[in-house]
Design a protein around this motif. Structure first.
Motif, PDB file in Angstrom:
ATOM      1  N   UNK A   1      -2.718  -6.915   4.796  1.00 18.03           N
ATOM      2  CA  UNK A   1      -4.113  -7.116   5.273  1.00 18.03           C
ATOM      3  C   UNK A   1      -4.664  -8.271   4.636  1.00 18.03           C
ATOM      4  N   UNK A   2      -4.546  -8.729   3.318  1.00 20.29           N
ATOM      5  CA  UNK A   2      -4.903  -9.824   2.719  1.00 20.29           C
ATOM      6  C   UNK A   2      -4.345 -11.034   3.445  1.00 20.29           C
TER       7      UNK A   2
ATOM      8  N   UNK B   1      -5.919  -9.672  13.649  1.00 14.70           N
ATOM      9  CA  UNK B   1      -6.766  -8.168  13.845  1.00 14.70           C
ATOM     10  C   UNK B   1      -5.379  -7.352  13.387  1.00 14.70           C
ATOM     11  N   UNK B   2      -6.079  -6.512  12.539  1.00 18.64           N
ATOM     12  CA  UNK B   2      -4.794  -5.403  11.999  1.00 18.64           C
ATOM     13  C   UNK B   2      -5.399  -3.921  11.755  1.00 18.64           C
ATOM     14  N   UNK B   3      -4.594  -3.015  12.329  1.00 18.04           N
ATOM     15  CA  UNK B   3      -4.911  -1.612  12.270  1.00 18.04           C
ATOM     16  C   UNK B   3      -3.908  -1.189  11.147  1.00 18.04           C
ATOM     17  N   UNK B   4      -4.593  -0.321  10.344  1.00 24.19           N
ATOM     18  CA  UNK B   4      -3.526   0.427   9.230  1.00 24.19           C
ATOM     19  C   UNK B   4      -3.744   1.935   9.668  1.00 24.19           C
ATOM     20  N   UNK B   5      -2.824   2.830   9.326  1.00 27.08           N
ATOM     21  CA  UNK B   5      -2.794   4.137   9.337  1.00 27.08           C
ATOM     22  C   UNK B   5      -2.904   4.867   8.104  1.00 27.08           C
TER      23      UNK B   5
ATOM     24  N   UNK C   1      -8.990  -4.932   7.561  1.00 28.39           N
ATOM     25  CA  UNK C   1      -9.843  -5.641   6.934  1.00 28.39           C
ATOM     26  C   UNK C   1     -10.981  -5.277   6.553  1.00 28.39           C
ATOM     27  N   UNK C   2     -11.325  -3.970   6.837  1.00 27.13           N
ATOM     28  CA  UNK C   2     -12.544  -3.405   6.426  1.00 27.13           C
ATOM     29  C   UNK C   2     -12.526  -2.322   5.163  1.00 27.13           C
TER      30      UNK C   2
END
Ligand code: FES
Length: 287
Positions: free
Chosen positions: A199-200, A208-212, A248-249
């Motif tokens: 993400x960094x 834009x990046x989604x994580x689970x 990112x959040x």
């Protein structure tokens, strides 16, 4: 209602997959969702596991798990024909799928399991997919063949260089994000520390990046607070607000601290279970 194990396979030293009877879950589940299982009864530990796939006609779901603690070790000791007492789900919000364009799907270790149904759905949604799968070494890499069938391009990395490129997943990810035609969207699933560094990279390069997230969970319904994270400065519950978030959040440092809170107790419980399975002669089985 208990749930029969229809088939079971070992994917690597500590990773297993099984197809389990759960007809209602198989019909209702969507990519990105998970179940909470308890093996023996209502007093067993409850653990969250991603639904890696489902066959609504046969009424089965596919689970993939890593033997890391007492309950996952217990689950690994079950065989075809054995039963699991409770499976609650599908839980969590499904993945938002749309035609983003070029999508990079990054998986690390056991994170490849939740990433697989999402990658499949993204491909079916018309996206061009570049997959990046990372593992510590060749033996620990899982689901390569299944990703190879879905992805337009697949990059493998290992920490020790025993297979694919000797690198961390962040390296090819960064190269890709620096291209003229950079990805329109990234999905990253793996150990928390891997997601943090991916993400960094994508934040710096505006992808834009989604994580689970796979946090500690107890009830899975938003009541116990076990899965709490800090997201955009606000508290969120992974079980009902996630498991997917804008990477990112997410405050990964806090998440890592909370993940380690029960490490000692978990290790003790796992050690006790190992002694117990030794007494039962289970250690003589080839698992
Ligand atoms: S698991 Fe209890 S609030 Fe999420």
């Amino acid at each position: 209602m208990s749930h029969k194990i229809v088939s079971k396979k070992q994917l690597s030293e500590n990773v297993f997959t099984a197809r389990i009877e759960a007809p209602l879950v198989a019909r209702a589940r969507k990519p990105g969702q998970f179940v909470i299982i308890s093996i023996n009864n209502d007093y067993s530990e409850r653990i969250p596991l991603t639904i890696a796939g489902a066959d609504p006609e046969k009424g089965t779901i596919r689970l993939i798990w890593q033997r890391v603690g007492k309950t996952t070790a217990e689950l690994a000791d079950l065989q075809q024909g054995d039963e699991i007492a409770n499976i609650a789900g599908p839980l969590g919000r499904p993945t938002h799928i749309e035609n983003f364009g070029l999508v990079v799907c990054v998986g690390g270790g056991i994170g490849n399991a939740p990433l697989l149904p999402i990658t499949k759905a993204l491909k079916e949604g018309g996206n061009k997919i570049v997959g990046i799968l990372g593992a510590r070494n060749k033996e620990l890499l899982i689901l390569e063949d299944e990703f190879a069938q879905i992805c337009d391009e697949l990059i493998i990395t290992t920490d020790d260089g025993s297979y694919g490129r000797k690198a961390l997943v962040t390296e090819p990810l960064e190269e890709l994000c620096r291209c003229d035609k950079k990805p329109d969207q990234a999905f990253v699933i793996g150990p928390a520390v891997m997601m943090k560094f991916c993400c960094a990279v994508t934040k710096q390069l505006n992808v834009p990046t989604q994580v689970s997230l796979n946090t500690i969970m107890v009830d899975g319904t938003g009541m116990c607070g076990g899965c709490r994270i800090e997201y955009d400065g606000q508290p969120k519950f992974v079980c009902v607000d996630g498991p997917e978030f804008d990477g990112h959040k997410v405050n990964f440092d806090l998440m890592l601290k909370r993940l380690n809170a029960y490490k000692e107790l978990e290790q003790k419980a796992h050690e006790n279970y190992k002694k117990h399975r030794c007494k039962m002669g289970l250690d003589k089985q080839n698992i």
